[in-house]
Design a protein around this motif. Structure first.
Motif, PDB file in Angstrom:
ATOM      1  N   ALA A 115       1.539 -12.556  -2.972  1.00  0.00           N
ATOM      2  CA  ALA A 115       0.669 -13.632  -2.979  1.00  0.00           C
ATOM      3  C   ALA A 115      -1.034 -12.791  -3.227  1.00  0.00           C
ATOM      4  N   VAL A 116      -1.204 -11.738  -3.148  1.00  0.00           N
ATOM      5  CA  VAL A 116      -2.256 -11.191  -3.326  1.00  0.00           C
ATOM      6  C   VAL A 116      -2.105 -10.147  -4.524  1.00  0.00           C
ATOM      7  N   PRO A 117      -3.081 -10.272  -5.324  1.00  0.00           N
ATOM      8  CA  PRO A 117      -3.578  -9.760  -7.125  1.00  0.00           C
ATOM      9  C   PRO A 117      -3.506  -8.412  -6.733  1.00  0.00           C
ATOM     10  N   LYS A 118      -2.911  -7.248  -7.925  1.00  0.00           N
ATOM     11  CA  LYS A 118      -3.011  -5.591  -7.408  1.00  0.00           C
ATOM     12  C   LYS A 118      -3.399  -5.730  -8.529  1.00  0.00           C
ATOM     13  N   ASP A 119      -4.117  -4.398  -8.652  1.00  0.00           N
ATOM     14  CA  ASP A 119      -4.597  -3.541  -9.919  1.00  0.00           C
ATOM     15  C   ASP A 119      -5.286  -2.589  -9.748  1.00  0.00           C
ATOM     16  N   GLY A 120      -4.694  -1.659 -10.476  1.00  0.00           N
ATOM     17  CA  GLY A 120      -5.199  -0.100 -10.849  1.00  0.00           C
ATOM     18  C   GLY A 120      -4.319   0.646 -10.515  1.00  0.00           C
ATOM     19  N   PRO A 121      -5.093   2.108 -11.272  1.00  0.00           N
ATOM     20  CA  PRO A 121      -3.768   3.252 -11.527  1.00  0.00           C
ATOM     21  C   PRO A 121      -3.355   3.866 -10.510  1.00  0.00           C
ATOM     22  N   SER A 122      -3.732   4.112  -9.361  1.00  0.00           N
ATOM     23  CA  SER A 122      -3.858   4.894  -8.307  1.00  0.00           C
ATOM     24  C   SER A 122      -2.357   4.877  -7.588  1.00  0.00           C
ATOM     25  N   ALA A 123      -1.786   3.983  -8.409  1.00  0.00           N
ATOM     26  CA  ALA A 123      -0.468   4.287  -8.036  1.00  0.00           C
ATOM     27  C   ALA A 123       0.923   4.680  -8.312  1.00  0.00           C
ATOM     28  N   GLY A 124       0.274   5.178  -9.552  1.00  0.00           N
ATOM     29  CA  GLY A 124       1.381   5.818 -10.303  1.00  0.00           C
ATOM     30  C   GLY A 124       2.392   6.584  -9.415  1.00  0.00           C
ATOM     31  N   VAL A 125       1.997   7.233  -8.732  1.00  0.00           N
ATOM     32  CA  VAL A 125       2.270   9.039  -8.100  1.00  0.00           C
ATOM     33  C   VAL A 125       3.184   8.158  -6.984  1.00  0.00           C
ATOM     34  N   THR A 126       2.804   7.486  -6.688  1.00  0.00           N
ATOM     35  CA  THR A 126       3.631   6.542  -5.309  1.00  0.00           C
ATOM     36  C   THR A 126       5.435   4.964  -6.281  1.00  0.00           C
ATOM     37  N   MET A 127       4.408   5.265  -7.001  1.00  0.00           N
ATOM     38  CA  MET A 127       6.323   4.516  -8.033  1.00  0.00           C
ATOM     39  C   MET A 127       7.123   5.280  -8.804  1.00  0.00           C
ATOM     40  N   VAL A 128       6.378   6.782  -8.762  1.00  0.00           N
ATOM     41  CA  VAL A 128       7.216   7.997  -9.495  1.00  0.00           C
ATOM     42  C   VAL A 128       7.926   8.661  -8.448  1.00  0.00           C
ATOM     43  N   THR A 129       7.544   8.164  -7.229  1.00  0.00           N
ATOM     44  CA  THR A 129       8.192   8.612  -5.768  1.00  0.00           C
ATOM     45  C   THR A 129       9.302   7.816  -5.291  1.00  0.00           C
ATOM     46  N   ALA A 130       8.922   6.184  -5.747  1.00  0.00           N
ATOM     47  CA  ALA A 130       9.673   5.185  -5.335  1.00  0.00           C
ATOM     48  C   ALA A 130      10.974   5.336  -6.261  1.00  0.00           C
ATOM     49  N   LEU A 131      10.395   5.427  -7.369  1.00  0.00           N
ATOM     50  CA  LEU A 131      11.660   5.909  -8.588  1.00  0.00           C
ATOM     51  C   LEU A 131      12.959   6.830  -8.177  1.00  0.00           C
ATOM     52  N   VAL A 132      12.403   7.951  -7.834  1.00  0.00           N
ATOM     53  CA  VAL A 132      12.871   9.006  -7.406  1.00  0.00           C
ATOM     54  C   VAL A 132      13.299   8.981  -6.559  1.00  0.00           C
ATOM     55  N   SER A 133      13.606   8.664  -5.413  1.00  0.00           N
ATOM     56  CA  SER A 133      14.003   8.215  -4.193  1.00  0.00           C
ATOM     57  C   SER A 133      15.537   6.903  -4.659  1.00  0.00           C
ATOM     58  N   MET A 134      15.387   6.242  -5.787  1.00  0.00           N
ATOM     59  CA  MET A 134      15.997   5.202  -6.190  1.00  0.00           C
ATOM     60  C   MET A 134      17.054   5.944  -6.356  1.00  0.00           C
ATOM     61  N   ALA A 135      16.806   6.378  -7.471  1.00  0.00           N
ATOM     62  CA  ALA A 135      17.692   7.389  -8.276  1.00  0.00           C
ATOM     63  C   ALA A 135      18.512   7.933  -7.716  1.00  0.00           C
ATOM     64  N   THR A 136      18.262   9.038  -6.441  1.00  0.00           N
ATOM     65  CA  THR A 136      18.159   9.883  -5.346  1.00  0.00           C
ATOM     66  C   THR A 136      19.264   9.275  -4.622  1.00  0.00           C
ATOM     67  N   GLY A 137      18.706   8.458  -3.894  1.00  0.00           N
ATOM     68  CA  GLY A 137      19.340   8.234  -2.858  1.00  0.00           C
ATOM     69  C   GLY A 137      18.788   8.803  -1.990  1.00  0.00           C
ATOM     70  N   ARG A 138      17.711   9.664  -1.907  1.00  0.00           N
ATOM     71  CA  ARG A 138      17.187  11.050  -0.776  1.00  0.00           C
ATOM     72  C   ARG A 138      15.780   9.761  -0.601  1.00  0.00           C
ATOM     73  N   LYS A 139      15.736   9.362   0.721  1.00  0.00           N
ATOM     74  CA  LYS A 139      14.573   8.602   1.398  1.00  0.00           C
ATOM     75  C   LYS A 139      13.395   8.681   1.664  1.00  0.00           C
ATOM     76  N   VAL A 140      11.720   8.383   1.383  1.00  0.00           N
ATOM     77  CA  VAL A 140      10.831   9.460   1.385  1.00  0.00           C
ATOM     78  C   VAL A 140      10.408   9.114   3.115  1.00  0.00           C
ATOM     79  N   ARG A 141      10.050  10.073   3.389  1.00  0.00           N
ATOM     80  CA  ARG A 141       9.771  10.783   4.292  1.00  0.00           C
ATOM     81  C   ARG A 141       8.503   9.438   5.548  1.00  0.00           C
ATOM     82  N   ALA A 142       9.095   9.139   6.221  1.00  0.00           N
ATOM     83  CA  ALA A 142       7.637   8.520   6.683  1.00  0.00           C
ATOM     84  C   ALA A 142       6.431   8.762   6.960  1.00  0.00           C
ATOM     85  N   ASP A 143       6.645   9.881   7.036  1.00  0.00           N
ATOM     86  CA  ASP A 143       4.847   9.885   7.616  1.00  0.00           C
ATOM     87  C   ASP A 143       4.468  10.396   6.459  1.00  0.00           C
TER      88      ASP A 143
END
Length: 782
Positions: free
Chosen positions: A671-699
């Motif tokens: 429900a909250v609009p979001k925009d900005g370029p600073s999520a790029g590295v986070t999206m790469v990390t999420a895609l690699v985590s999904m593709a490899t099955g390796r979880k991202v560190r919680a900390d």
């Protein structure tokens, strides 16, 4: 001296009953109880006393009940009572029934002296003169028959020209001489007022023409002013004299005299005369040559700022610097060059609740200047800033001119609140109108459309506040000094709560430090688990809630006759009782418990916040689906991230086949609009985590813009993002290498709790952010 007697008491708001008066009193439950008790008593009398809001009455009237029935008009129950003797109220006592009983002592009227008879004769003469004007012949006969001075004085209870306060004063004055003196003064004043009114009416009637109603009203006004000894304020002669006497700049004086000359040629019936008078009044009310003297005590100014606000060192340093330069220029006799002063123009940008607005008042106190706040939120009309042109009906000067007039000096501190929430429509752009106001090179000749005169704003200290710097027009931002207030650390919040918020809320709840204390552990837990804000506004609301509940607990114990429970100590374990269960708990471990979820950092209008990005793959036509109400820039970041992962799949340990499916990227809180370029590295990390099955560190948290070749580019809001990471309980944060200079603005205690890693390649972020391969229990998705 008469013996005290016990009687029921009836408190009435009105009328004020004096001895000798016979009045009806409408009966409510309390009044009926008193009347019933009086009728059941031996003497059948009760005391009628005025009901006062601020004190207990000292005198009342012993009265007998003439009749009990109902009012003719409304049918409400009422009793007719006759006031008999004035009585002094003593202590409360007990009596039959539910009525309130008191002991009273009748006031004995002494034998009249010669002075008393003289006063009575003087009062009777004034009273008869007034009654004759009203042609109240029956009352005149009654007054003529009175010979007792006390009875004569108490007839004032029926006087309509006396207020309830005056009648109450008569009731509480046992000495008849004092009563008569007061009545002579009041009646004489009223008689003089009646005579003046009659004289004015007579003068108006003599000069009135039946066909000119407007002329009648003007004559009445002129006659009233004549009796008051006032001159005609609207005349051009009066304006000319006021302008000559006023301390006005030469050009302003010339313009004002031109308008006076125009007023002299204008008919009284012309509406233009009223517009000219309004303009002249506005010009004369402005403090053209009035300036307050700046404080030169730098140490005292710094103490004021430190006492009012915790932290905010950049703003405090800027104000002290301004004072230091101003003091040196004054000491050396340096004058203003080119008509330009040394007024400061600063914009304080930060999330709500960090003290931006209240800082303006502290700055004004430190400078020794007047303070004016101008609220700009929702302003859409350019005329609100520059004023209306005088050709419009109902034209007014703009808010800047009105602020100068309200301050009463030409060098106040003007706070332009919520400058990022200015709007624009067909009536113009207020932000563009502010360009001249806030430009130090131009505002010494600011021209308001209504005044049409140059107004020197160069010595005004302008402070603007905003939540989001991106919403401020770039041309306007270029004219101001930007001071970012990014929020408070946990230690800052603890200090602010201990030194400012807690004492203020304790005082509002009428509690003292001896009655309630809140431990530092409780304050720290409130900041950590009950609020997730960069400021302290919600923190203060929670403290107010705790104080209210403590005050209620103490009041209930006192009203129930229990032993006092103070001092109340609110500790960490007591917060559930006062505030309920914690609203914010660390959730990073839960959210990143499955592959495909990465923790990013973002900046919103409410400050820094964590942003979870989820990625998954499903069977279907290959492609990218985006949800979460993303803006165009963020959508492009997702496309870039997917292209990078596909192009560098082998280096990242990703099976390319896993990307030939339908990829779905979602950012929760849709429900909250979001925009900005600073999520790029986070999206790469999420895609690699999904593709490899390796979880991202919680900390781990991360922020940064990514390019197609994997370079990590700098972003904004580093300090706010690191504060958000600390609040969320993260321990490692990846930021772009080129944002290293921004770490100088981050508090040391934040850098001590966070391991901030400076990165240039997104592949390095992925390598360190994902859990090791040996820790995986499930193979990569196929």
């Amino acid at each position: 001296m008469p013996e005290p007697i016990s009687v029921p008491v009836l408190f009435v708001k009105e009328p004020i009953v004096l001895p000798g008066m016979v009045v009806p009193i409408e009966l409510d439950d309390a009044a009926r109880t008193a009347v019933d008790a009086a009728q059941a008593s031996n003497n059948g009398r009760l005391l009628i006393a005025p009901r006062l809001d601020d004190r207990y009455p000292t005198y009342g009237v012993l009265a007998s009940i003439v009749q009990v029935g109902r009012l003719a008009g409304s049918g409400n129950a009422a009793a007719v009572v006759r006031g008999e003797r004035r009585a002094h109220i003593g202590t409360g006592t007990t009596g039959p029934g539910a009525a309130l009983w008191v002991e009273v002592t009748e006031v004995q009227e002494p034998e009249p002296t010669d002075e008393t008879r003289a006063l009575a004769a003087e009062y009777k003469k004034l009273l008869l003169a007034m009654l004759q004007r009203r042609e109240a012949w029956q009352i005149i006969d009654f007054v003529n028959q009175l010979t007792d001075p006390a009875q004569l004085a108490d007839t004032a209870g029926y006087a309509s020209y006396l207020s309830d306060v005056q009648k109450r004063q008569l009731l509480e004055t046992p000495n008849v001489d004092d009563r008569l003196r007061a009545l002579i003064q009041w009646t004489g004043d009223h008689l003089a007022e009646v005579e003046v009114n009659d004289k004015i009416a007579e003068e108006v009637r003599e000069g009135m023409e039946k066909t000119q109603k407007e002329f009648l009203l003007r004559q009445q006004l002129a006659a009233i002013r004549k009796e008051l000894g006032e001159g005609e304020p609207d005349g051009s002669d009066d304006y000319r004299a006021r302008i000559e006497a006023a301390d006005l700049p030469e050009k302003v004086r010339e313009a004002a005299l031109r308008e006076v000359a125009k007023l002299e040629r204008t008919s009284e019936q012309s509406p233009e005369g009223g517009w000219i008078r309004t303009w002249l009044d506005t010009v004369l009310e402005l403090p053209w040559n009035v300036k307050t003297e700046d404080s030169t005590d730098l140490k005292a100014a710094r103490e004021i700022l430190d006492n009012d606000h915790h932290g905010l060192e950049d703003v405090k340093d800027r104000i002290v610097e301004y004072l230091a330069v101003r003091a040196r220029r004054t000491q050396r006799g340096m004058t203003v060059v080119g008509g330009r002063g040394s007024g400061a123009v600063m914009v304080l940008v930060g999330p709500p609740g960090v003290g931006k607005t209240s800082l303006g008042e502290s700055v004004a106190r430190a400078l020794g200047r007047k303070f004016v706040r101008v609220a700009l939120g929702g302003v859409r009309d350019e005329a609100e800033i520059r004023g209306h042109r005088r050709t419009y009906v109902g034209a007014l000067p703009g808010r800047i001119v009105r602020a100068i007039g309200e301050a009463g000096s030409m060098n106040p501190v003007v706070l332009l609140d919520e400058i990022d929430k200015l709007g624009s429509d067909f009536r113009g752009d207020p932000a563009a109108a502010l360009l001249e106001v806030l430009d130090p090179a131009q505002n010494h000749t600011f021209r308001d459309h209504y005044l049409d005169l140059d107004l020197d704003l160069s010595d005004v200290v302008f402070l603007a506040t905003a939540n989001v710097v991106e919403n401020i027009p770039s041309a306007l931002l270029d004219r101001m000094e930007l001071v970012e207030i990014d929020g408070y650390t946990a230690d800052d919040k603890l200090a602010i709560a201990r030194d400012f918020l807690l004492p203020r809320q304790r005082e509002k709840a009428a509690l003292t430090e001896d009655e309630v204390t809140v431990t530092e552990a409780a304050l720290r837990k409130i900041a950590a688990d009950y609020t997730r804000e960069p400021g302290v506004r919600q923190f203060e609301r929670l403290l107010a809630k705790v104080m209210r509940k403590v005050a209620t607990k103490i009041a209930e114990a006192e009203s129930g006759g229990e032993a006092p429970i103070t001092p109340v100590v609110v500790d960490e374990g007591d917060l559930v009782e006062y505030l309920g269960r914690p609203r914010f708990l660390p959730e990073s471990a839960e959210r990143t418990a499955v592959p495909g979820v990465a923790t990013g950092l973002a900046v919103t209008g409410m400050g820094g916040d964590v942003l979870y990005i989820e990625a998954t793959a499903t069977d279907g036509e290959p492609g990218l689906q985006l949800t979460g109400q993303l803006g165009d820039v963020m959508k492009e970041s997702a496309q870039i991230a997917l292209s990078y992962v596909r192009a560098h799949a082998k280096e990242l340990g990703v099976d390319p086949a896993t990307l030939d499916r339908k990829i779905h990227v979602h950012v929760p809180a849709g429900a909250v609009p979001k925009d900005g370029p600073s999520a790029g590295v986070t999206m790469v990390t999420a895609l690699v985590s999904m593709a490899t099955g390796r979880k991202v560190r919680a900390d781990v948290g991360m922020t940064g813009e990514v390019t197609l070749n994997g370079r990590v580019l700098p972003i904004g809001g580093v300090k706010q993002k690191l504060l958000a990471a600390q609040r969320a309980g993260l321990s490692t944060v990846f930021i772009p290498q080129r944002n290293e200079p921004d770490l100088d603005d981050v508090p040391a205690e934040v850098l001590e709790t966070l391991d901030v890693k400076l990165m240039t390649d997104v592949a390095d972020i992925v390598k360190q952010a994902l859990e090791p391969v040996a820790a995986q229990e499930t193979p990569a998705a196929a």
